[in-house]
Design a protein around this motif. Structure first.
Motif, PDB file in Angstrom:
ATOM      1  N   LEU A  27      36.714  32.744  37.718  1.00  0.00           N
ATOM      2  CA  LEU A  27      37.229  33.998  38.288  1.00  0.00           C
ATOM      3  C   LEU A  27      38.558  34.460  37.679  1.00  0.00           C
ATOM      4  O   LEU A  27      38.823  35.657  37.609  1.00  0.00           O
ATOM      5  CB  LEU A  27      37.386  33.858  39.805  1.00  0.00           C
ATOM      6  CG  LEU A  27      36.104  33.601  40.609  1.00  0.00           C
ATOM      7  CD1 LEU A  27      36.444  33.454  42.089  1.00  0.00           C
ATOM      8  CD2 LEU A  27      35.092  34.712  40.416  1.00  0.00           C
ATOM      9  N   PHE A  28      39.407  33.510  37.296  1.00  0.00           N
ATOM     10  CA  PHE A  28      40.756  33.875  36.815  1.00  0.00           C
ATOM     11  C   PHE A  28      41.103  33.110  35.538  1.00  0.00           C
ATOM     12  O   PHE A  28      42.115  32.398  35.491  1.00  0.00           O
ATOM     13  CB  PHE A  28      41.802  33.581  37.910  1.00  0.00           C
ATOM     14  CG  PHE A  28      41.439  34.116  39.270  1.00  0.00           C
ATOM     15  CD1 PHE A  28      41.451  35.487  39.522  1.00  0.00           C
ATOM     16  CD2 PHE A  28      41.086  33.248  40.307  1.00  0.00           C
ATOM     17  CE1 PHE A  28      41.113  35.983  40.778  1.00  0.00           C
ATOM     18  CE2 PHE A  28      40.757  33.736  41.573  1.00  0.00           C
ATOM     19  CZ  PHE A  28      40.764  35.113  41.807  1.00  0.00           C
ATOM     20  N   PRO A  29      40.291  33.235  34.481  1.00  0.00           N
ATOM     21  CA  PRO A  29      40.484  32.382  33.296  1.00  0.00           C
ATOM     22  C   PRO A  29      41.807  32.602  32.569  1.00  0.00           C
ATOM     23  O   PRO A  29      42.272  31.718  31.855  1.00  0.00           O
ATOM     24  CB  PRO A  29      39.288  32.742  32.399  1.00  0.00           C
ATOM     25  CG  PRO A  29      38.838  34.093  32.866  1.00  0.00           C
ATOM     26  CD  PRO A  29      39.139  34.146  34.334  1.00  0.00           C
ATOM     27  N   PHE A  30      42.428  33.794  32.727  1.00  0.00           N
ATOM     28  CA  PHE A  30      43.663  34.089  31.997  1.00  0.00           C
ATOM     29  C   PHE A  30      44.919  33.963  32.864  1.00  0.00           C
ATOM     30  O   PHE A  30      46.031  34.208  32.403  1.00  0.00           O
ATOM     31  CB  PHE A  30      43.590  35.497  31.380  1.00  0.00           C
ATOM     32  CG  PHE A  30      42.381  35.676  30.501  1.00  0.00           C
ATOM     33  CD1 PHE A  30      42.258  34.960  29.321  1.00  0.00           C
ATOM     34  CD2 PHE A  30      41.342  36.514  30.883  1.00  0.00           C
ATOM     35  CE1 PHE A  30      41.128  35.087  28.510  1.00  0.00           C
ATOM     36  CE2 PHE A  30      40.208  36.654  30.090  1.00  0.00           C
ATOM     37  CZ  PHE A  30      40.095  35.942  28.902  1.00  0.00           C
ATOM     38  N   ALA A  31      44.734  33.602  34.127  1.00  0.00           N
ATOM     39  CA  ALA A  31      45.882  33.480  35.042  1.00  0.00           C
ATOM     40  C   ALA A  31      46.767  32.304  34.631  1.00  0.00           C
ATOM     41  O   ALA A  31      46.287  31.288  34.128  1.00  0.00           O
ATOM     42  CB  ALA A  31      45.378  33.279  36.470  1.00  0.00           C
TER      43      ALA A  31
END
Length: 390
Positions: A27-31
């Protein structure tokens, strides 16, 4: 044991770190995330502690998922799909993500990097700090025989109470050796009331299913991305989307239970199997939970409360007596299993302090049901309380 092999497996970590990592990748691979070490017990660290700790972390860079470990995850954790297992197959700790600074007897430590990577540091780091501290201060624990007797007495009490208990004690264990010994006794003596361990590596050693769901950082990140008022709700819905109703115990105290229950609507209350209690008065919480389910015309007896706040046999006996014939209690016991072996246990935590969901760092806080367990910058805590009208 030399100073460089306290954590010798990539899986020597709590299960909920892997379940959250899987969800973060999807869901948030670049967070990005920042974490900070908090020395709640004001422990003084011996000379060269930071240097030896750093050597330990450098050694962790060589850890890799073995074929045997991957096979174990496939067999015992079917909700972790092949795309995640392939990610874990290539994962390696990067010690550059951890900054350690020792001045005199004070240790400061920060972690920073992609959330999907840094999420795995917290638990093994705390386990290493705890074990190193006892080792370098030459603090001995009780003999193996005495430890075995203590654990046998505890599990006997839990069996007499007929309560389900699990072991959640990796982060503050006295040592890996003691942890392994304790788990062996719990497995041998605990049937059918011992549910398992949150430690994935030791679960693999003993061929048992690891237990756990998600931690506060999952909801704290959602607050940074979506706001404090709806963080609980979106975090829970995202969790259901990833795990299709598996691993569905909701965490209730990231922004106090009163805010949690406002977010825990009929759909979520029906879908989640139960709720985890991790701070505040457990008896008040039981009453509030039962009241909440009844208001939504849901039978509380079909739901669980997983208690995980600083438990011991006396607390468990009292809590289970209040739950009787009303709601089903489960108990996740940490330090009282893995570090009730003579010396006082350490009071240390590592908490997420900032999240970067897109292109901006945002301070994150946890507002526990008890003020002493709240974490984050004072200004952000006050802002959050104002937003939530607490």
């Amino acid at each position: 044991m030399n100073n460089l092999c306290i954590v010798s497996s990539l899986l020597d970590n709590d299960f909920y770190k892997f379940t959250m990592q899987n969800a973060v990748i999807k869901l948030f691979p670049f967070a990005k995330a920042k974490y900070e070490f908090i020395n709640r017990g004001n422990h003084f660290f011996p000379k060269n502690f930071g240097k030896i700790l750093k050597e330990n972390l450098n050694n962790m860079a060589y850890l890799k998922l073995s074929k045997k470990e991957k096979h174990f995850l496939k067999k015992y954790c079917p909700y972790l799909d092949s795309s995640y297992l392939n990610f874990l197959d290539k994962y390696k700790y990067n010690p550059e993500e951890v900054n350690i600074d020792q001045k005199g007897k004070i240790i400061k430590m920060n972690i920073e990097g992609l959330w999907s990577r840094t999420i795995l540091w917290e638990v093994p780091l705390l386990a290493i700090i705890s074990e190193l501290y006892y080792k370098l201060t030459k603090t001995n624990c009780l003999s193996d025989n005495k430890i075995v007797n203590i654990i046998k007495n505890k599990i006997k009490k839990y069996k007499e109470l007929k309560v389900k208990v699990g072991e959640y004690g990796t982060r503050r264990r006295f040592s890996y050796k003691v942890h392994r010994l304790i788990l062996k006794i719990l497995i041998e003596e605990g049937y059918p009331f011992f549910m398992g361990s949150s430690n994935v590596h030791l679960s693999q050693n003993f061929s048992i299913k690891p237990i756990g769901t998600q931690g506060h950082e999952w909801i704290m990140f959602h607050a940074a991305k979506y706001g404090f008022n709806i963080a609980d709700k979106i975090a829970m819905r995202n969790w259901l989307n990833i795990y299709n109703g598996n691993l569905s115990i909701a965490l209730s105290d990231t922004y106090t239970s009163s805010i949690f229950f406002k977010n825990f609507d009929k759909y979520l209350s029906n879908t989640f199997h139960g709720i985890r209690h991790d701070s505040g008065d457990p008896i008040f919480f039981i009453k509030e939970t039962i009241k909440h389910y009844k208001k939504l015309k849901i039978n509380p007896i079909k739901k669980k409360i997983v208690f995980s706040d600083n438990l011991n046999p006396n607390k468990v006996a009292y809590i289970s007596s209040v739950c009787k014939n009303q709601i089903t209690p489960y108990f996740g016991i940490g330090t009282n299993f893995t570090n009730d072996v003579g010396p006082p246990s350490m009071n240390i935590v590592i908490k997420m302090t900032q999240a970067n969901p897109e292109k901006k760092w945002i301070s994150v806080v946890k507002l526990s049901n008890t003020n002493n367990k709240s974490t984050g910058e004072k200004g952000t805590i006050l802002f959050a309380k104002k937003q939530l009208q607490l």
